[in-house]
Design a protein around this motif. Sequence first.
Motif, mmCIF file in Angstrom:
data_model
loop_
_atom_site.group_PDB
_atom_site.id
_atom_site.type_symbol
_atom_site.label_atom_id
_atom_site.label_comp_id
_atom_site.label_asym_id
_atom_site.label_seq_id
_atom_site.Cartn_x
_atom_site.Cartn_y
_atom_site.Cartn_z
ATOM 1 N N ALA A 196 2.880 49.189 -44.184
ATOM 2 C CA ALA A 196 3.748 47.871 -43.622
ATOM 3 C C ALA A 196 5.061 48.096 -43.781
ATOM 4 C CB ALA A 196 3.245 46.772 -44.794
ATOM 5 N N PRO A 215 9.596 49.928 -36.029
ATOM 6 C CA PRO A 215 8.656 49.193 -35.113
ATOM 7 C C PRO A 215 8.505 49.924 -33.761
ATOM 8 C CG PRO A 215 10.761 47.969 -35.052
ATOM 9 C CD PRO A 215 10.854 48.836 -36.323
ATOM 10 N N ASP A 227 13.041 48.351 -49.604
ATOM 11 C CA ASP A 227 12.043 47.522 -48.594
ATOM 12 C C ASP A 227 10.788 46.845 -49.382
ATOM 13 O OD1 ASP A 227 13.450 48.470 -45.837
ATOM 14 O OD2 ASP A 227 13.171 50.238 -46.882
ATOM 15 N N ASP A 228 10.376 47.349 -50.364
ATOM 16 C CA ASP A 228 9.248 46.951 -51.127
ATOM 17 C C ASP A 228 9.442 47.258 -52.481
ATOM 18 O OD1 ASP A 228 6.865 45.551 -51.778
ATOM 19 O OD2 ASP A 228 5.690 46.495 -50.181
ATOM 20 N N ARG A 253 6.058 50.072 -40.437
ATOM 21 C CA ARG A 253 5.969 49.178 -39.405
ATOM 22 C C ARG A 253 7.117 48.152 -39.296
ATOM 23 N NH1 ARG A 253 0.609 48.500 -40.816
ATOM 24 N NH2 ARG A 253 0.897 46.447 -41.965
ATOM 25 N N ARG A 254 7.687 47.930 -40.405
ATOM 26 C CA ARG A 254 8.909 46.978 -40.267
ATOM 27 C C ARG A 254 10.190 47.799 -40.005
ATOM 28 N NH1 ARG A 254 6.747 44.543 -45.145
ATOM 29 N NH2 ARG A 254 8.398 45.861 -46.170
#
Length: 230
Positions: free
Chosen positions: A110, A117, A92-93, A113-114
């Motif tokens: 971040a 949600p 995801d990152d 949250r994605r």
Amino acid sequence: MRILLVEDDNRFADALIVALRRQSFDVSRAATAAAALAAPEPDLVLLDLGLPDMDGIEVCRRLRARGDVAIIAITARGDERDRVIGLRTGADDYLVKPFGIAELRARIDAVMRRVRPAARPAVAAGGLRIDVARHLVTSADGAVITLTRKEFELLAALSRQPGVVVSRERLLIEVWNNPWPGGQRTLDVHMATLRAKLGDPKVIQTVHGVGYRLITRDDAGMAGQVAEGT
């Protein structure tokens, strides 16, 4: 939140675990790919790509095939090709070592949250009502306050932890994605404009040398105890 750190470097792992636990995360560690794949599923995996028994990209692929656990690759591999492969495999990152805990925390927030949600209740700050889900800020008399995208993102970042100091570095990462040279001045300009539009500068307090915090109705009585500035 439960975090699984997959990292074979003992010194790096020990330091990161201490830093994350100070942030109130529940952290466990796996030093090998085999241990990571056998571990109970956490909320988030911090995955080193340079593991001794299996390439981290393959571990990422297997974790993603098993479910929707959030994954942040943490690695010394900074080439664009490695980043692209990692993200396409399911991360995801992607965070390149070395990095600071403030940046890591911002990226964790971040990503979560994605990935997960959730509807957040509107936050009352002074006479303002901040509804992040609806992207709406209203004054005490119900009038809509028009903000630019960056101004709203700044206010939203503060409203996620009302009453808690959010560092300048974290705000730069959350709103601009990267703390670049000159970013501090950009933050100051946007914060000054935001305060002016909100109509009550005291709603956002400056903690000098640290960052900012949003003053809610509950802690408004403490406002005078924190240094104020623009």
